[in-house]
Design an enzyme around this catalytic site. Structure first.
Site, PDB file in Angstrom:
ATOM      1  N   GLY A 171       3.587  13.326  -3.223  1.00 43.64           N
ATOM      2  CA  GLY A 171       2.124  13.359  -2.728  1.00 43.64           C
ATOM      3  C   GLY A 171       2.111  12.164  -1.522  1.00 43.64           C
ATOM      4  N   GLY A 172       1.005  11.651  -1.509  1.00 44.15           N
ATOM      5  CA  GLY A 172       1.029  10.442  -0.498  1.00 44.15           C
ATOM      6  C   GLY A 172       1.774   9.526  -0.973  1.00 44.15           C
TER       7      GLY A 172
END
Ligand code: HXC
Length: 519
Positions: A171-172
């Site tokens: 993810g981020g």
């Protein structure tokens, strides 16, 4: 409570903090072949040098019953210690606590050591092993990530930042390592991706394993996200220690000088016969690097990515030096999009941290074709040119063989402020190779010859003429674009002499907010 009891309580609390998410989860971590966050820090740092901070921090989340589950330290171990006696700041995510997921308080702990590293001008090393944003916390954990990202950005070019990926990083969360200077991944257990296999399947229908989507092979070989791939965590830790030995503590300092005991005037006769007589035959540029560097040592960066160019660190007379070298052994050492980007990033790192750059040139040109044009070879090549042209560190270039066209200009030529540009007698510095040049210059004459034998003879004659004129370093030397033509076996000595003469170099670029490198 008696003071004795207070001390005992402290000792108990510290022991409890050391256990993170508990013995069962530690056993599960070990079963996966992974060390715990504490163990990793112990291996990484000089023995007994670690000072932990914030071990009593716990999360402040009351969602989903989380208030009933708290662990001292809250999933990340932070602090400082030394590597070869030099201070570094570290954080290591603890997968045994909520899968190392990032909470608001974990972010605060990480930001604290990053701020201290900046204030003290010391490298920061992050060990990543995390399930991403702590789901129960919602946006506070997203904000926490952004706080870290901003610090990564402001620290870029000020202190070295190194990221080890020893577990999940998805993810981020991937963007913090991506913003740092060096990323390393373990062959087993580590992966990085923006979206995992399940979401990929849902959105695009593509069926792909975790490993194939974002394992170490992918990022060290295909995407270039990871600079190093290591077999296991211990090797990774040793590599970080070695890497730091080539780096200064910050952008205002020089890298440490080591007494390598390798004589500066060591000649290597092998170099005189390194270049094959046939210009189309390859040779291994790494043999040249090993022959000239102190004790033959070279720490290669991005070894498996864009192998047509080599980048890494070596020492000359004990001083850390960044090396960029075309690799004739792979795709003839041609410059393509990936190679240009890889080298540009490396040159910029060296320049930011006062590490001189040695460039070894044997490049037939830029890779032609629609594939490269569509991938923006113009912009990618411009990145490397930009990196060399803006760099103010000492720059020494040695042209071993081919140096053609735009690629000649890009590879740290004189006019991009190369300080010393040397060539071997085997160098060929020209607008393009003979075959291509004759095709352009004599195309009409060649087409007019019908007899194949005569045609071949004519082309061979013209190629010979062209080579006579241009396949040498002397035309460039006659204009002063090449400072000297040197005997190959003497290369080490000439490089060391050149860098010694450049020790007091001072060049300041025009004042501006920042440059606008073609990204
Ligand atoms: C809270 C988490 C967690 C998370 C794992 N855990 N991820 N807790 N938030 N994000 C907890 C689990 O509940 C479990 O708790 C323990 O950590 C270990 O997890 P397991 O699933 O048992 O481990 P494993 O089988 O090894 O699988 C690891 C994993 C998986 C692949 C990372 O846990 C996973 O998919 N987690 C969710 C990943 C995710 O979607 N994260 C959010 C991404 S979005 P117990 O109590 O059983 O030990 C994101 C946005 C960031 O990160 C944006 C930044 C800009």
């Amino acid at each position: 409570m008696e003071n004795k009891q207070k001390v005992k309580n402290l000792i108990d609390l510290r022991a409890q903090a050391k256990l993170g998410g508990g013995e069962k989860r530690i056993a599960s971590q070990h079963a996966k072949g992974k060390f715990t966050a504490h163990e990793r820090i112990e291996i990484l740092l000089d023995e007994g040098s670690f000072e932990e901070l914030d071990m009593f921090v716990t999360h402040r989340c009351n969602n989903f019953g989380l208030e009933k589950e708290k662990y001292l330290g809250d999933g990340v171990i932070t602090g400082h210690g030394t590597i070869d006696g030099r201070t570094v700041y570290v954080f290591a995510q603890d997968f045994t606590v909520f899968g190392g997921s990032l909470s608001e308080t974990m972010a605060l702990k990480i930001c604290k050591v990053m701020d201290m590293a900046m204030k003290m001008g010391c490298p920061v090393i992050g060990i990543n092993d995390s399930g991403g944003a702590r789901i129960q916390e919602g946006v506070t954990s997203l904000a926490g990530y952004a706080e870290i990202f901003e610090r990564n950005i402001l620290a870029s070019g000020v202190i070295p930042q190194i990221s080890a990926i020893f577990g999940p990083c998805a993810g981020g969360a991937v963007y913090s390592p991506a913003l740092t200077d060096f990323v390393l991944m373990t062959e087993q257990n580590s992966y990085m991706f923006v979206t995992g296999p399940k979401v990929v399947k849902l959105v695009t229908g593509e069926d792909i394993s975790t490993e194939d989507l974002g394992g170490a092979d992918v990022h060290a070989g295909k995407s270039g996200v990871s600079h190093f791939k290591v077999e296991n965590e211990e090797e990774g830790m040793m590599l970080i220690r070695k890497l730091l030995s080539y780096l200064p503590q910050n952008n205002l300092e020089e890298a440490p000088i080591y007494d390598t005991k390798d004589p500066i005037d060591r000649l290597d006769d092998v170099l005189n016969t390194m270049i094959p007589d046939n210009p189309n035959l390859p040779y291994d540029m790494k043999n040249v690097i090993h022959a000239i560097a102190d004790n033959g040592e070279f720490l290669e960066v991005h070894r498996n990515y864009a192998r047509n160019i080599i980048v890494g660190f070596a020492r000359f007379n004990g001083a850390s030096t960044g090396i960029v070298a075309n690799q004739p052994n792979f795709l003839a050492g041609v410059l393509d999009c990936d190679a240009s980007r890889k080298a540009a990033r490396f040159v910029r790192f060296c320049d930011a941290f006062n590490i001189p750059v040695l460039t070894l040139v044997d490049v037939p040109g830029f890779l032609p074709g629609s594939g490269q044009e569509y991938s923006g070879i113009i912009i990618q090549g411009a990145k490397l040119m930009f990196a060399y042209g803006e760099a103010t560190v000492p720059k020494v270039t040695v042209t071993l063989r081919k140096s053609y066209g735009g690629a000649h200009d890009v590879m740290s030529c004189k006019q991009l402020r190369g300080d010393f540009n040397y060539a071997w007698p085997t160098a060929e510095i020209a607008v393009m190779g003979a075959a291509g040049a004759i095709e352009v210059l004599e195309g009409r004459a060649i087409a007019a010859i019908t007899d194949p034998e005569e045609k071949a003879k004519f082309i061979a004659e013209k190629v010979g003429e062209y080579n006579q004129k241009f396949a040498n370093p002397y035309q460039a030397a006659s204009y002063g674009y090449i400072d000297d033509v040197i005997e190959p076996r003497n290369t080490r000595f000439r490089i060391i002499r050149a860098f010694q003469a450049l020790q007091t170099k001072k060049v300041v670029n025009p004042l501006r907010k920042h440059c606008n490198i073609p990204l």
